[in-house]
Design a protein around this motif. Structure first.
Motif, mmCIF file in Angstrom:
data_model
loop_
_atom_site.group_PDB
_atom_site.id
_atom_site.type_symbol
_atom_site.label_atom_id
_atom_site.label_comp_id
_atom_site.label_asym_id
_atom_site.label_seq_id
_atom_site.Cartn_x
_atom_site.Cartn_y
_atom_site.Cartn_z
ATOM 1 N N ILE A 232 0.632 -1.169 -0.260
ATOM 2 C CA ILE A 232 -0.230 -0.129 -0.137
ATOM 3 C C ILE A 232 0.950 1.142 0.237
ATOM 4 C CG2 ILE A 232 -1.194 1.281 1.076
ATOM 5 C CD1 ILE A 232 -3.205 -1.106 1.523
ATOM 6 N N LYS A 233 1.934 1.292 1.103
ATOM 7 C CA LYS A 233 2.919 2.410 0.733
ATOM 8 C C LYS A 233 3.564 2.632 -0.796
ATOM 9 C CE LYS A 233 6.907 3.905 2.889
ATOM 10 N NZ LYS A 233 8.042 4.093 3.524
ATOM 11 N N GLU A 234 3.757 1.432 -1.240
ATOM 12 C CA GLU A 234 4.494 1.957 -2.537
ATOM 13 C C GLU A 234 3.686 2.124 -3.817
ATOM 14 O OE1 GLU A 234 6.788 -0.999 -6.024
ATOM 15 O OE2 GLU A 234 6.424 -2.428 -3.952
ATOM 16 N N LEU A 235 2.508 1.852 -3.081
ATOM 17 C CA LEU A 235 1.082 2.194 -4.617
ATOM 18 C C LEU A 235 1.049 3.799 -4.421
ATOM 19 C CD1 LEU A 235 -1.394 1.378 -6.377
ATOM 20 C CD2 LEU A 235 -2.585 1.673 -4.391
ATOM 21 N N LEU A 236 0.843 4.080 -3.009
ATOM 22 C CA LEU A 236 0.394 5.904 -2.624
ATOM 23 C C LEU A 236 1.514 6.317 -3.314
ATOM 24 C CD1 LEU A 236 -1.186 5.366 0.741
ATOM 25 C CD2 LEU A 236 -2.221 5.493 -1.223
ATOM 26 N N GLU A 237 3.152 6.364 -2.364
ATOM 27 C CA GLU A 237 4.310 6.639 -3.554
ATOM 28 C C GLU A 237 4.138 7.317 -4.427
ATOM 29 O OE1 GLU A 237 6.980 6.096 0.362
ATOM 30 O OE2 GLU A 237 6.998 5.275 -0.655
ATOM 31 N N LYS A 238 3.788 5.922 -5.063
ATOM 32 C CA LYS A 238 3.856 6.421 -7.109
ATOM 33 C C LYS A 238 2.557 7.042 -6.727
ATOM 34 C CE LYS A 238 5.046 1.966 -7.981
ATOM 35 N NZ LYS A 238 4.210 0.524 -8.288
ATOM 36 N N ARG A 239 1.330 7.412 -6.823
ATOM 37 C CA ARG A 239 0.807 8.782 -6.547
ATOM 38 C C ARG A 239 0.712 10.216 -7.299
ATOM 39 N NH1 ARG A 239 -4.960 6.126 -4.441
ATOM 40 N NH2 ARG A 239 -5.178 4.631 -5.989
#
Ligand code: DQA
Length: 146
Positions: free
Chosen positions: A139-146
Protein backbone atom coordinates in the motif's frame (compact mmCIF):
# COMPACT_ATOMS: atom_id res chain seq x y z
CA UNK A 1 -0.33 7.94 5.66
CA UNK A 2 -2.83 5.91 7.66
CA UNK A 3 -3.54 2.25 6.99
CA UNK A 4 -6.32 0.22 8.55
CA UNK A 5 -5.68 -3.48 9.14
CA UNK A 6 -8.92 -5.45 9.37
CA UNK A 7 -9.10 -9.02 10.63
CA UNK A 8 -12.25 -11.10 10.42
CA UNK A 9 -13.74 -13.89 12.53
CA UNK A 10 -11.53 -16.16 14.63
CA UNK A 11 -8.33 -14.28 13.85
CA UNK A 12 -8.38 -13.21 17.51
CA UNK A 13 -7.99 -16.95 18.24
CA UNK A 14 -4.64 -17.42 16.51
CA UNK A 15 -2.22 -19.26 18.78
CA UNK A 16 -5.17 -21.29 20.08
CA UNK A 17 -6.98 -22.27 16.87
CA UNK A 18 -5.44 -25.03 14.73
CA UNK A 19 -1.81 -24.12 15.56
CA UNK A 20 -0.49 -26.51 12.90
CA UNK A 21 -2.14 -24.21 10.33
CA UNK A 22 -2.13 -20.78 11.92
CA UNK A 23 0.96 -20.97 14.11
CA UNK A 24 1.56 -20.79 17.84
CA UNK A 25 1.84 -17.02 18.19
CA UNK A 26 -1.24 -15.32 19.61
CA UNK A 27 -3.27 -12.33 18.45
CA UNK A 28 -1.37 -9.96 20.76
CA UNK A 29 1.87 -11.07 19.06
CA UNK A 30 0.23 -10.39 15.70
CA UNK A 31 -0.72 -6.85 16.79
CA UNK A 32 2.84 -6.23 17.97
CA UNK A 33 4.24 -7.58 14.68
CA UNK A 34 1.92 -5.32 12.67
CA UNK A 35 2.83 -2.23 14.73
CA UNK A 36 6.55 -3.00 14.34
CA UNK A 37 6.00 -3.36 10.57
CA UNK A 38 4.19 -0.01 10.50
CA UNK A 39 7.01 1.68 12.37
CA UNK A 40 9.59 0.20 10.01
CA UNK A 41 7.55 1.42 7.00
CA UNK A 42 7.02 4.84 8.58
CA UNK A 43 3.21 4.66 8.38
CA UNK A 44 0.44 4.84 10.95
CA UNK A 45 -1.56 1.63 11.36
CA UNK A 46 -4.76 0.95 13.24
CA UNK A 47 -5.88 -2.65 13.79
CA UNK A 48 -9.49 -3.76 13.94
CA UNK A 49 -10.80 -7.29 14.49
CA UNK A 50 -14.41 -8.39 14.57
CA UNK A 51 -16.30 -11.66 14.38
CA UNK A 52 -19.43 -10.12 12.82
CA UNK A 53 -19.77 -9.40 9.12
CA UNK A 54 -21.84 -6.22 9.57
CA UNK A 55 -19.30 -4.73 11.98
CA UNK A 56 -16.60 -5.21 9.34
CA UNK A 57 -18.83 -3.52 6.73
CA UNK A 58 -19.42 -0.63 9.18
CA UNK A 59 -15.67 -0.26 9.83
CA UNK A 60 -14.89 -0.16 6.09
CA UNK A 61 -17.56 2.53 5.57
CA UNK A 62 -16.21 4.54 8.52
CA UNK A 63 -12.73 4.39 6.95
CA UNK A 64 -14.07 6.47 4.05
CA UNK A 65 -15.13 9.31 6.35
CA UNK A 66 -11.87 9.09 8.31
CA UNK A 67 -9.91 9.45 5.07
CA UNK A 68 -7.98 6.23 5.66
CA UNK A 69 -5.39 5.84 2.88
CA UNK A 70 -5.25 2.07 2.60
CA UNK A 71 -6.77 -1.14 3.92
CA UNK A 72 -5.07 -4.47 4.62
CA UNK A 73 -7.79 -7.05 5.12
CA UNK A 74 -7.93 -10.66 6.17
CA UNK A 75 -11.68 -11.29 6.03
CA UNK A 76 -11.04 -14.86 7.31
CA UNK A 77 -14.06 -17.12 6.62
CA UNK A 78 -16.02 -14.15 5.20
CA UNK A 79 -13.51 -14.12 2.35
CA UNK A 80 -15.37 -17.02 0.82
CA UNK A 81 -18.95 -15.88 1.47
CA UNK A 82 -19.29 -12.15 1.85
CA UNK A 83 -20.53 -10.07 -1.06
CA UNK A 84 -21.30 -7.38 1.56
CA UNK A 85 -17.61 -6.95 2.42
CA UNK A 86 -16.72 -6.91 -1.29
CA UNK A 87 -19.36 -4.22 -1.91
CA UNK A 88 -18.14 -2.14 1.06
CA UNK A 89 -14.57 -2.20 -0.27
CA UNK A 90 -15.84 -1.17 -3.70
CA UNK A 91 -18.05 1.54 -2.19
CA UNK A 92 -15.18 3.33 -0.43
CA UNK A 93 -12.60 2.78 -3.22
CA UNK A 94 -9.74 2.80 -0.72
CA UNK A 95 -6.77 0.80 -2.08
CA UNK A 96 -6.91 -2.59 -0.41
CA UNK A 97 -4.67 -5.65 -0.07
CA UNK A 98 -5.94 -9.10 0.89
CA UNK A 99 -3.96 -11.20 3.36
CA UNK A 100 -4.33 -14.82 4.43
CA UNK A 101 -2.11 -16.51 6.99
CA UNK A 102 -2.43 -19.82 5.15
CA UNK A 103 -2.24 -20.57 1.45
CA UNK A 104 -5.96 -20.79 0.78
CA UNK A 105 -5.33 -22.01 -2.79
CA UNK A 106 -3.80 -25.20 -1.34
CA UNK A 107 -6.71 -25.89 1.03
CA UNK A 108 -10.34 -27.04 0.59
CA UNK A 109 -12.14 -26.04 -2.63
CA UNK A 110 -14.52 -23.74 -0.75
CA UNK A 111 -11.54 -21.59 0.26
CA UNK A 112 -10.50 -21.04 -3.36
CA UNK A 113 -13.06 -18.32 -4.00
CA UNK A 114 -12.44 -14.87 -2.59
CA UNK A 115 -15.10 -12.21 -2.91
CA UNK A 116 -13.18 -9.49 -1.03
CA UNK A 117 -10.14 -10.28 -3.14
CA UNK A 118 -11.99 -8.94 -6.21
CA UNK A 119 -11.71 -5.45 -4.69
CA UNK A 120 -8.03 -5.82 -3.71
CA UNK A 121 -5.06 -4.98 -5.91
CA UNK A 122 -2.83 -7.65 -4.32
CA UNK A 123 -3.10 -10.82 -2.25
CA UNK A 124 -0.49 -12.30 0.11
CA UNK A 125 -1.24 -15.84 1.23
CA UNK A 126 0.63 -18.52 3.12
CA UNK A 127 3.18 -16.15 4.64
CA UNK A 128 1.80 -16.06 8.19
CA UNK A 129 2.18 -12.68 9.95
CA UNK A 130 4.66 -11.60 7.25
CA UNK A 131 1.70 -11.18 4.87
CA UNK A 132 0.51 -8.16 6.87
CA UNK A 133 3.97 -6.55 6.60
CA UNK A 134 3.97 -7.17 2.85
CA UNK A 135 0.45 -5.73 2.64
CA UNK A 136 1.47 -2.53 4.44
CA UNK A 137 4.52 -2.15 2.18
CA UNK A 138 2.44 -2.76 -0.98
CA UNK A 139 0.00 0.00 0.00
CA UNK A 140 2.83 2.37 0.88
CA UNK A 141 4.49 1.71 -2.49
CA UNK A 142 1.22 2.26 -4.37
CA UNK A 143 0.44 5.52 -2.57
CA UNK A 144 3.94 6.86 -3.05
CA UNK A 145 3.64 6.34 -6.82
CA UNK A 146 0.50 8.52 -6.96
C1 DQA B 1 -7.77 -17.40 6.63
C2 DQA B 1 -8.21 -18.50 5.68
C3 DQA B 1 -9.72 -18.68 5.72
O1 DQA B 1 -10.12 -19.69 4.83
C4 DQA B 1 -10.15 -19.07 7.12
O2 DQA B 1 -11.57 -19.15 7.18
C5 DQA B 1 -9.63 -18.16 8.17
C6 DQA B 1 -8.27 -17.64 8.04
C7 DQA B 1 -6.23 -17.28 6.70
O3 DQA B 1 -5.76 -16.26 7.22
O4 DQA B 1 -5.50 -18.18 6.27
O5 DQA B 1 -10.26 -17.93 9.18
O6 DQA B 1 -8.26 -16.16 6.14
Amino acid sequence: MKILVINGPNINMVGIREPALYGKQDYQAMLEFIQASAKEAGVEVECFQHNHEGAIVDRIQQAYFEKIDGIVINPAAYTHTSVAILDALKAVSIPAVEVHLTDVSQREDFRHISYAGKACFKTFKGLGFEGYRQGILAIKELLEKR
